[in-house]
Enzyme design. Structure first.
Site, PDB file in Angstrom:
ATOM      1  N   ARG A  59       0.835  -1.207   0.000  1.00  0.00           N
ATOM      2  CA  ARG A  59       0.000   0.000   0.000  1.00  0.00           C
ATOM      3  C   ARG A  59       0.869   1.256   0.000  1.00  0.00           C
ATOM      4  O   ARG A  59       0.454   2.320  -0.427  1.00  0.00           O
ATOM      5  CB  ARG A  59      -0.993   0.001   1.182  1.00  0.00           C
ATOM      6  CG  ARG A  59      -1.848   1.266   1.236  1.00  0.00           C
ATOM      7  CD  ARG A  59      -3.197   1.089   1.962  1.00  0.00           C
ATOM      8  NE  ARG A  59      -3.129   0.267   3.146  1.00  0.00           N
ATOM      9  CZ  ARG A  59      -2.582   0.642   4.302  1.00  0.00           C
ATOM     10  NH1 ARG A  59      -2.081   1.840   4.454  1.00  0.00           N
ATOM     11  NH2 ARG A  59      -2.549  -0.208   5.327  1.00  0.00           N
ATOM     12  N   TYR A 112     -17.957  14.470 -14.847  1.00  0.00           N
ATOM     13  CA  TYR A 112     -18.285  13.046 -14.838  1.00  0.00           C
ATOM     14  C   TYR A 112     -19.364  12.758 -13.778  1.00  0.00           C
ATOM     15  O   TYR A 112     -19.314  13.336 -12.680  1.00  0.00           O
ATOM     16  CB  TYR A 112     -16.998  12.262 -14.550  1.00  0.00           C
ATOM     17  CG  TYR A 112     -17.150  10.773 -14.602  1.00  0.00           C
ATOM     18  CD1 TYR A 112     -17.364  10.114 -15.809  1.00  0.00           C
ATOM     19  CD2 TYR A 112     -17.082  10.010 -13.440  1.00  0.00           C
ATOM     20  CE1 TYR A 112     -17.503   8.732 -15.852  1.00  0.00           C
ATOM     21  CE2 TYR A 112     -17.210   8.635 -13.483  1.00  0.00           C
ATOM     22  CZ  TYR A 112     -17.429   8.001 -14.689  1.00  0.00           C
ATOM     23  OH  TYR A 112     -17.560   6.644 -14.737  1.00  0.00           O
ATOM     24  N   ASP A 184      -9.312  16.877 -15.145  1.00  0.00           N
ATOM     25  CA  ASP A 184      -9.585  15.481 -15.497  1.00  0.00           C
ATOM     26  C   ASP A 184      -9.318  15.370 -16.996  1.00  0.00           C
ATOM     27  O   ASP A 184     -10.090  15.873 -17.814  1.00  0.00           O
ATOM     28  CB  ASP A 184     -11.044  15.132 -15.148  1.00  0.00           C
ATOM     29  CG  ASP A 184     -11.402  13.681 -15.494  1.00  0.00           C
ATOM     30  OD1 ASP A 184     -10.744  13.088 -16.380  1.00  0.00           O
ATOM     31  OD2 ASP A 184     -12.357  13.150 -14.896  1.00  0.00           O
ATOM     32  N   LYS A 209      -9.644   3.947 -19.255  1.00  0.00           N
ATOM     33  CA  LYS A 209     -10.017   4.335 -20.609  1.00  0.00           C
ATOM     34  C   LYS A 209      -8.814   4.214 -21.545  1.00  0.00           C
ATOM     35  O   LYS A 209      -8.291   3.136 -21.712  1.00  0.00           O
ATOM     36  CB  LYS A 209     -10.627   5.732 -20.576  1.00  0.00           C
ATOM     37  CG  LYS A 209     -11.600   5.961 -19.398  1.00  0.00           C
ATOM     38  CD  LYS A 209     -12.887   5.147 -19.491  1.00  0.00           C
ATOM     39  CE  LYS A 209     -13.718   5.146 -18.214  1.00  0.00           C
ATOM     40  NZ  LYS A 209     -14.058   6.432 -17.658  1.00  0.00           N
TER      41      LYS A 209
HETATM   42  C1  LIG Z   1     -14.522   6.920 -16.361  1.00  0.00           C
HETATM   43  C2  LIG Z   1     -14.256   8.310 -15.944  1.00  0.00           C
HETATM   44  C3  LIG Z   1     -13.982   8.631 -14.602  1.00  0.00           C
HETATM   45  C4  LIG Z   1     -14.020   7.597 -13.503  1.00  0.00           C
HETATM   46  O1  LIG Z   1     -13.055   6.609 -13.665  1.00  0.00           O
HETATM   47  P1  LIG Z   1     -13.197   5.093 -13.125  1.00  0.00           P
HETATM   48  O2  LIG Z   1     -11.932   4.483 -13.578  1.00  0.00           O
HETATM   49  O3  LIG Z   1     -14.408   4.511 -13.748  1.00  0.00           O
HETATM   50  O4  LIG Z   1     -13.328   5.190 -11.640  1.00  0.00           O
HETATM   51  C5  LIG Z   1     -13.694   9.947 -14.302  1.00  0.00           C
HETATM   52  N1  LIG Z   1     -13.689  10.903 -15.246  1.00  0.00           N
HETATM   53  C6  LIG Z   1     -13.974  10.642 -16.536  1.00  0.00           C
HETATM   54  C7  LIG Z   1     -13.963  11.747 -17.530  1.00  0.00           C
HETATM   55  C8  LIG Z   1     -14.259   9.342 -16.933  1.00  0.00           C
HETATM   56  O5  LIG Z   1     -14.555   9.088 -18.212  1.00  0.00           O
END
Ligand SMILES: *Cc1c(COP(=O)(O)O)cnc(C)c1O
Length: 405
Positions: A59, A112, A184, A209
């Site tokens: 961790r 999001y 983000d 992603k």
């Molecule tokens: C998918 C996504 C998240 C969250 O990510 P996870 O890996 O599903 O927790 C946050 N911001 C954006 C723009 C996303 O597409």
């Protein structure tokens, strides 16, 4: 050994790894271990006291995870990087790090869905408020800053409407007020946009992603522009809240990163082909793609992104009924949330990713029942277009009253 001058594409394949330290293994081994054995009690004491570097417990750090963090730091031009068990773990960690009870978070017009949920929870439980802004002009941004504004939380392109926030404008104003900027960057991937290079303080990704790119991992990454601050985050929020990544997932992300540049090129190329097709499709009303010349913020997108990426949103004539019929008529293209995978995915934000947002707020964000979001994958674009075409024909056949002229 390669020198420091190599390009990012090369660093992502080689940086930070010396095979002779790992039994000559070409790729980094998966250190699937929870803990590390000290050679003596004194060594354990020194490591806990921070007098000696070395592993303690996964961790707090793991060699496979560390390589991922090092490569990610390079890719986003940061001074420190941390890997998390999900994108939301990265979002919540950076917010817990920069805010305290009573603060205010200023957000871009769309965020999001689960980030929205988190902010609602912060408001209810910890008296941390938030507000949404178009952030189009200096005057508007200045007017929205409150005495207790602790950070600006930006998504650009905004999910799923593909609106663009002018990062250099927002960062300039935030700096003047000493307010942290968090971006983000999931939609662009670190290959198409680098907010830290423009002066942002933190950039985060849902690594689920584009970074992983193969639809088999949930993970998050956070990169910051200050090494001491990121170390503090590691030793407080990350260590004590504990939303860490597993070594195996980190290992898969290291593999994903090696092809990120190649995949992003192809995602963008395929998206261009699909876009041209959609623009001539009578059932399509509006199209949202950052590098489409008709996009209202095309020039801002061009200024801050290297390419348009793989995501296209569009509205379909006939509202929710047509949207759902269209999705149900696709065969190759999968109905799924998430994005950035080899497979082309399509989803209906109003009833899926953004369904937690109250209808009024959602409509204000431009997320109507006619809106669909496609993540264009790596298939041959002709096959994608054929699938879209036959689905539009089915909608036409079943909803003949929808006027497409
Ligand atoms: C998918 C996504 C998240 C969250 O990510 P996870 O890996 O599903 O927790 C946050 N911001 C954006 C723009 C996303 O597409």
């Amino acid at each position: 050994m390669h020198n420091k001058e190599v390009k990012k594409e090369t660093s992502l394949i080689h940086k930070g790894y010396v095979s002779k330290n790992h039994h000559d293994s070409l790729t980094i081994p998966l250190y699937q271990t929870s803990t590390f054995a000290f050679s003596s009690a004194e060594e354990g004491e020194r490591r806990f006291a921070g007098e000696e570097s070395g592993n303690i417990y996964s961790r707090l750090g793991n060699p496979t995870v560390s390589l991922l963090e090092e490569r990610m730091m390079e890719l986003e031009s940061g001074k420190g990087a941390l890997a998390f068990g999900s994108g939301m773990a990265a979002v919540s960690a950076v917010l817990l790090h920069v805010i305290k009870s009573g603060d205010h978070i200023m957000c871009s017009r769309g965020i999001y869905g689960c980030t929205f949920g988190l902010l609602e929870m912060f408001e209810e439980k910890f008296n941390i408020s938030h507000s949404f802004h178009a952030m189009e002009t200096e005057e508007e941004i200045e007017a929205a800053i409150r005495p207790n504004t602790a950070c600006l939380y930006i998504e650009t392109p905004i999910n799923p409407t593909m609106e663009i926030v002018d990062l250099s404008l927002v960062i300039k104003i935030a700096k003047k007020h000493g307010i942290k900027v968090i971006v983000d960057n999931t939609f662009s991937s670190p290959f198409l946009q680098n907010p830290l290079e423009m002066g942002a303080d933190y950039v985060l990704h849902s690594a689920t992603k584009y970074i992983n790119g193969h639809g088999d991992v949930i993970a998050g990454l956070l990169v910051g522009n200050d090494a001491d601050d990121m170390m503090k985050l590691r030793m407080t929020v990350q260590k004590d809240v504990g939303g860490i990544i597993s070594p195996f997932d980190a290992w898969l992300l290291i593999r994903g990163l090696k092809t990120l540049h190649v995949r992003m090129d192809r995602h963008t190329q395929n998206a261009g082909t699909v876009l041209s097709y959609l623009k001539n499709e009578p059932f399509v009303e509006n199209i949202y793609y950052p590098f489409d010349e008709s996009h209202p913020q095309y020039h801002i997108a061009k200024k801050q992104m290297k390419a348009g990426g793989g995501l296209i949103s569009f509205t379909i004539r006939g509202g929710k009924e047509a949207a759902q019929l269209f999705l149900n008529s696709l065969s190759l293209i999968k109905i799924a949330v998430s994005l950035g995978d080899a497979e082309t995915l399509i989803q209906h934000p109003a009833t899926m990713t953004h369904s937690v947002i109250p209808e009024m707020e959602r409509e204000k964000m431009g997320i109507t029942h006619s809106l669909l979001r496609v993540s264009v994958g790596l298939e041959h674009p002709e096959d994608l277009i054929n699938d879209l075409k036959q689905a539009f024909i089915k909608v036409q056949d079943q909803m003949p009253t929808t006027n497409v002229n």
